[in-house]
Write a protein that holds these residues in place. Sequence first.
Motif, PDB file in Angstrom:
ATOM      1  N   ALA A 120       0.828  -1.208   0.000  1.00  0.00           N
ATOM      2  CA  ALA A 120       0.000   0.000   0.000  1.00  0.00           C
ATOM      3  C   ALA A 120       0.867   1.265   0.000  1.00  0.00           C
ATOM      4  O   ALA A 120       0.500   2.268  -0.625  1.00  0.00           O
ATOM      5  CB  ALA A 120      -0.927   0.001   1.211  1.00  0.00           C
ATOM      6  N   LEU A 121       2.019   1.220   0.672  1.00  0.00           N
ATOM      7  CA  LEU A 121       2.903   2.379   0.712  1.00  0.00           C
ATOM      8  C   LEU A 121       3.416   2.738  -0.681  1.00  0.00           C
ATOM      9  O   LEU A 121       3.674   3.909  -0.977  1.00  0.00           O
ATOM     10  CB  LEU A 121       4.085   2.115   1.648  1.00  0.00           C
ATOM     11  N   PHE A 122       3.571   1.726  -1.537  1.00  0.00           N
ATOM     12  CA  PHE A 122       4.093   1.963  -2.882  1.00  0.00           C
ATOM     13  C   PHE A 122       3.008   2.068  -3.937  1.00  0.00           C
ATOM     14  O   PHE A 122       3.288   2.463  -5.075  1.00  0.00           O
ATOM     15  CB  PHE A 122       5.058   0.834  -3.281  1.00  0.00           C
ATOM     16  N   LEU A 123       1.770   1.706  -3.613  1.00  0.00           N
ATOM     17  CA  LEU A 123       0.726   1.598  -4.636  1.00  0.00           C
ATOM     18  C   LEU A 123       0.486   2.916  -5.372  1.00  0.00           C
ATOM     19  O   LEU A 123       0.466   2.953  -6.614  1.00  0.00           O
ATOM     20  CB  LEU A 123      -0.575   1.103  -4.005  1.00  0.00           C
ATOM     21  N   PHE A 124       0.303   4.006  -4.635  1.00  0.00           N
ATOM     22  CA  PHE A 124      -0.006   5.278  -5.287  1.00  0.00           C
ATOM     23  C   PHE A 124       1.200   5.860  -6.046  1.00  0.00           C
ATOM     24  O   PHE A 124       1.025   6.375  -7.160  1.00  0.00           O
ATOM     25  CB  PHE A 124      -0.564   6.269  -4.282  1.00  0.00           C
ATOM     26  N   PRO A 125       2.425   5.775  -5.488  1.00  0.00           N
ATOM     27  CA  PRO A 125       3.571   6.192  -6.306  1.00  0.00           C
ATOM     28  C   PRO A 125       3.738   5.355  -7.572  1.00  0.00           C
ATOM     29  O   PRO A 125       4.081   5.896  -8.627  1.00  0.00           O
ATOM     30  CB  PRO A 125       4.765   6.004  -5.346  1.00  0.00           C
ATOM     31  N   VAL A 126       3.493   4.040  -7.477  1.00  0.00           N
ATOM     32  CA  VAL A 126       3.577   3.178  -8.657  1.00  0.00           C
ATOM     33  C   VAL A 126       2.517   3.576  -9.678  1.00  0.00           C
ATOM     34  O   VAL A 126       2.786   3.646 -10.878  1.00  0.00           O
ATOM     35  CB  VAL A 126       3.409   1.690  -8.251  1.00  0.00           C
ATOM     36  N   TYR A 127       1.314   3.856  -9.204  1.00  0.00           N
ATOM     37  CA  TYR A 127       0.231   4.237 -10.109  1.00  0.00           C
ATOM     38  C   TYR A 127       0.558   5.534 -10.850  1.00  0.00           C
ATOM     39  O   TYR A 127       0.244   5.681 -12.037  1.00  0.00           O
ATOM     40  CB  TYR A 127      -1.073   4.394  -9.334  1.00  0.00           C
ATOM     41  N   ALA A 128       1.183   6.470 -10.139  1.00  0.00           N
ATOM     42  CA  ALA A 128       1.526   7.751 -10.763  1.00  0.00           C
ATOM     43  C   ALA A 128       2.689   7.626 -11.741  1.00  0.00           C
ATOM     44  O   ALA A 128       2.798   8.411 -12.690  1.00  0.00           O
ATOM     45  CB  ALA A 128       1.869   8.779  -9.683  1.00  0.00           C
ATOM     46  N   HIS A 129       3.544   6.620 -11.525  1.00  0.00           N
ATOM     47  CA  HIS A 129       4.793   6.529 -12.288  1.00  0.00           C
ATOM     48  C   HIS A 129       4.693   5.629 -13.512  1.00  0.00           C
ATOM     49  O   HIS A 129       5.335   5.898 -14.533  1.00  0.00           O
ATOM     50  CB  HIS A 129       5.902   6.007 -11.366  1.00  0.00           C
ATOM     51  N   PHE A 130       3.906   4.560 -13.410  1.00  0.00           N
ATOM     52  CA  PHE A 130       3.862   3.561 -14.476  1.00  0.00           C
ATOM     53  C   PHE A 130       2.509   3.571 -15.191  1.00  0.00           C
ATOM     54  O   PHE A 130       1.520   4.062 -14.659  1.00  0.00           O
ATOM     55  CB  PHE A 130       4.118   2.163 -13.910  1.00  0.00           C
ATOM     56  N   ASN A 131       2.499   2.977 -16.367  1.00  0.00           N
ATOM     57  CA  ASN A 131       1.264   2.789 -17.126  1.00  0.00           C
ATOM     58  C   ASN A 131       1.045   1.283 -17.288  1.00  0.00           C
ATOM     59  O   ASN A 131       1.628   0.652 -18.173  1.00  0.00           O
ATOM     60  CB  ASN A 131       1.359   3.478 -18.484  1.00  0.00           C
TER      61      ASN A 131
END
Length: 205
Positions: A120-131
Amino acid sequence: MNWDNFERVANRMIQLAYINVLWIFFTLVGLGIFGLSPSTTAMFGVVRKLIRKEVGIKIFPTFWSLFRQDFIKANGFGLILAAIAYFLYFDFTFIQLNNGRFDFLLPVIGFVLISCIATALFLFPVYAHFNLKFLHYIKQAFLIAITSPLEVLAIALLAGVTYFLLSLFPGAIPLFSGSVFAYFATIISIRAFRRIEDKKKISRT
């Protein structure tokens, strides 16, 4: 600190305060339960653009565009996270009510809990960074989390420090409760992303 550095820091704090107000406002627009996740994805998306120094970024139009674009998908993430939280809460409650008969399950549930928090800590940064495809965001966040223990600890510590400071200065909650955490969590996450990308480049050579 010279004047240029002071002005740069002051401008960034104003931007983060504005983003935080938008985060709270759009969360309320979505009646809280339906607004929190898309507002959070939009917030992480905007702060990522600030960190990458994208030219000509306008905060409100960008935030609004990301909020609308990701509304359904972000609420899907929110639903999954809520379901997992309920499942873990139910399991812990069930074990407590059975007087130790199922205590042997606690290490397993504890491992699942820690894994879910790290993801969960990485979910939103991953969503913003990757497609990626929908479920691949969760998979990617999990894989990055388990291969980046220092970054997981850093983001968790950041969350703790943010909570502690806001408890000391509650007046800052409307201005910095989410955006400051998102800003520094994104910086930490990008470090993990770049390290993984560098390893992939090395393995291909």
